[in-house]
Design an enzyme around this catalytic site. Structure first.
Site, PDB file in Angstrom:
ATOM      1  N   SER B 154      30.562  35.073  38.555  1.00  0.00           N
ATOM      2  CA  SER B 154      31.406  34.634  37.745  1.00  0.00           C
ATOM      3  C   SER B 154      30.582  33.757  36.668  1.00  0.00           C
ATOM      4  O   SER B 154      29.780  34.316  36.052  1.00  0.00           O
ATOM      5  CB  SER B 154      32.289  33.445  38.712  1.00  0.00           C
ATOM      6  N   ASP B 319      39.712  41.671  41.917  1.00  0.00           N
ATOM      7  CA  ASP B 319      39.443  40.554  40.810  1.00  0.00           C
ATOM      8  C   ASP B 319      40.109  40.826  39.173  1.00  0.00           C
ATOM      9  O   ASP B 319      39.643  41.797  38.796  1.00  0.00           O
ATOM     10  CB  ASP B 319      37.981  40.545  40.755  1.00  0.00           C
ATOM     11  N   HIS B 352      39.251  37.369  42.589  1.00  0.00           N
ATOM     12  CA  HIS B 352      37.949  36.653  42.158  1.00  0.00           C
ATOM     13  C   HIS B 352      37.188  35.794  43.174  1.00  0.00           C
ATOM     14  O   HIS B 352      35.862  36.144  43.295  1.00  0.00           O
ATOM     15  CB  HIS B 352      38.202  35.729  40.900  1.00  0.00           C
TER      16      HIS B 352
END
Lengths: 207, 375
Positions: B154, B319, B352
């Site tokens: 991320s 995601d 995610h």
């Protein structure tokens, strides 16, 4: 593409076309191998031809094997095209024994010609005499090169050598070289009947 | 091979830096400190160091426990340890808390040496580039000239990418997980809603809440609830909570009826009790601002022209906050530069958050890639 990966997991014997593909790859070339399976073609070409290259593979297990073989491998589905690759960014794009299992066959051949200055395609010849006999006796062909039953085959776009020649003519694709084989031996006469594997070296006809 | 195990009991360390750090904003941090942890042993030629970059709410406590009774191991403990995919028998692993964080490094909660008071709202807005520069100095302080790998998911993946741009000679491999080359408008929008929740909390006081003896808990709580929704997939939420009712029936009011609500409130409350609102604002801004292609008219390939590292890029199918398409943009730019890159698109249901989960295939990918690295 269903169980395309089964095609990729063919025995070393069935992938005898590697050595022949290698003849058409220049030393130090930049190579893209579509449906690279466990990456053995690329890793072999790296040893013998010092090539740089990437494999494209959809299947998780094959992806891991390819990476283990030291191949840079991009996980994606060929059916979605090659938009991640710039035009004419590879010396050679290879599609080995996968063409017949692709849905958007025509589009993918054109995508390969866009991305590569040269394209190598190999596929089983549906016109092989043993296949013809099986159809005449009333069954779908099953052979070393087409090892599936009609109900579990990943092959959706089988063609004969004549068919592929017609396709290239119609699509303005230049056939630079063609090699037809049966059991690893080259066939020169009555190729569409006697050959069970066809290999083409293609270029875009425009230019 | 022995069974995977924990790195065991760990302790945080602090590195102090007195050489001023120029920030992208133009501000300068005259001195600062970073808290960090290390796992495994640095080898004699210092060639086995791997740095872990944390995401929005992460910190330096990446693996291990603080004591035997500690029930909460580090946030990436499932990945890092002896015999684990990032094997501490082979690698020397460094985790740190980024500048502007709230877990011990210089940030809004720490003391401004110029005033002897907490920085609070006056702590500068820091960027991914600033973090990477400070991380490079941390590597310097440990005598590490080149990292075997930089790893991040991320926002952490953005830092990993930035390392390869800013310090091409100093990082041999970059593992960029569930990340993106910049945020989409939708992502910036989510961050803005989160920030508005914090800033409009009456107890925020322009970020000066420390001096008022209060905390903008409500704002931070809502920000976290929103974040949580976006980190999960619709399917994962459906599978975990569905329309399950906490007491078996609705109560015709606005307290918790659904399990989903209960979960969000719990997560929000927990987070608001342990995280700093000023840090949250800065972390989301760092996300918004990261855009290495900006100075190259949006051409990411040009932005990566000087990169030398080998890459592993991983995305997760469900995601939608950092979708596979965003990872493919990074891959395309790496391919355009003829860099060594492998890209895996992991089939995963967790959205995610999948990058933190111990999915077997995902961990095999990490394990095999890391195993190839020579140290």
């Amino acid at each position: 593409m269903g169980n395309l990966e089964k095609n990729m997991a063919m025995s070393a014997d069935a992938r005898a076309d590697f050595a022949l593909i290698a003849q058409w790859v220049a030393p130090n070339a930049k190579v893209l191998d579509l449906g690279c399976g466990d990456g053995s073609l690329l890793s072999q070409l790296r040893k013998t031809h010092n090539i740089r290259g990437y494999g494209v593979e959809k299947d998780d297990a094959n992806w891991l094997k390819a990476m283990n073989n030291g191949v840079d491998v991009i996980q994606m589905d060929l059916e979605s095209g090659l938009s991640g690759f710039e035009a004419q960014s590879f010396d050679v794009v290879i599609l080995s024994q996968t063409l017949q299992a692709v849905l958007n066959t025509e589009a993918i051949v054109h995508e390969m010609l866009r991305v590569g200055r040269e394209v190598i395609v190999t596929f089983p010849n549906f016109g092989y005499w043993r296949h013809r006999i099986q159809i005449m006796t009333g069954n779908m062909p099953v052979s070393d090169n087409l090892p599936y039953q009609w109900y579990d085959t990943p092959n959706v776009h089988l063609c004969t050598i004549n068919d592929f020649d017609d396709f290239c003519r119609k699509s303005n694709i230049k056939v630079q070289q063609r090699l037809v084989l049966t059991d690893k031996k080259e066939v020169h006469v009555m190729t569409n009947i006697r050959g069970n594997l066809a290999m083409y070296r293609l270029r875009s006809g425009q230019s | 091979m022995s069974l995977p195990s924990s790195v065991g009991i760990v302790a945080a360390k602090t590195a102090h830096f007195t050489e001023p750090l120029s920030l992208k904003s133009g501000d300068v941090l005259s001195q600062y400190h970073l808290v960090y942890e290390t796992y495994g042993k640095l080898n004699a030629d210092k060639s086995n160091a791997v740095m872990i970059c944390h995401a929005l709410s992460g910190n330096h406590h990446v693996a291990g426990k603080y004591d035997e009774a500690d029930k909460n191991p580090g946030w990436w403990d499932n990945l890092i340890g002896p015999g684990k995919p990032l094997d501490t028998n082979k690698f020397f692993v460094i985790g740190l808390n980024n500048l502007g964080g709230c877990h011990g490094s210089s940030g809004p909660l720490s003391t401004n040496p110029a005033t002897d008071k907490p920085w609070g709202a006056s702590f500068p807005v820091v960027t991914v580039e600033d973090w990477v520069n400070s991380q490079a100095r941390l590597a310097d302080s440990l005598g590490i000239k080149q990292l075997a790998a930089i790893v991040g998911g991320s926002l952490g993946g953005m830092q990993a990418l930035q390392w390869t741009i800013a310090y091409p000679e100093r990082v041999r491999n970059a593992l960029v997980i569930a990340s993106a080359p910049n945020l989409t408008a939708q992502n910036i929008a989510f961050n803005e809603v989160a920030r508005q929740a914090i800033i409009t909390d009456p107890e925020f006081h322009g970020g000066d809440y420390y001096n008022h003896g209060v905390l903008p808990r409500r704002g931070l709580r809502i920000a976290r609830m929103l974040g949580h929704i976006t980190y999960l997939s619709d399917d994962a939420m459906g599978a975990k909570f569905g329309r399950k009712l906490r007491d078996g029936h609705v109560k015709y009011g606005f307290d918790v009826d659904f399990e989903m609500e209960s979960y969000l409130r719990y997560q929000g409350d927990k987070f608001a009790g342990e995280f700093d609102a000023n840090t949250y604002l800065r972390m989301t801004r760092a996300l918004d601002y990261f855009d290495p292609a900006f100075d190259y008219q949006g051409d990411l390939s040009a932005a990566l022209a000087k990169v030398k590292s080998d890459f592993l890029v991983v995305s997760f199918t469900s995601d939608w906050r950092f979708s596979p398409g965003r990872s493919r943009e990074i891959v395309k730019a790496l391919l355009d530069n003829e860099l060594s890159v492998s890209y895996a698109e992991v089939t995963a249901a967790h959205g995610h958050d999948a990058f933190l989960m111990p999915d077997e295939h995902y961990h095999n990918i990490m394990r095999q890639y890391l195993a190839k690295i020579e140290v």
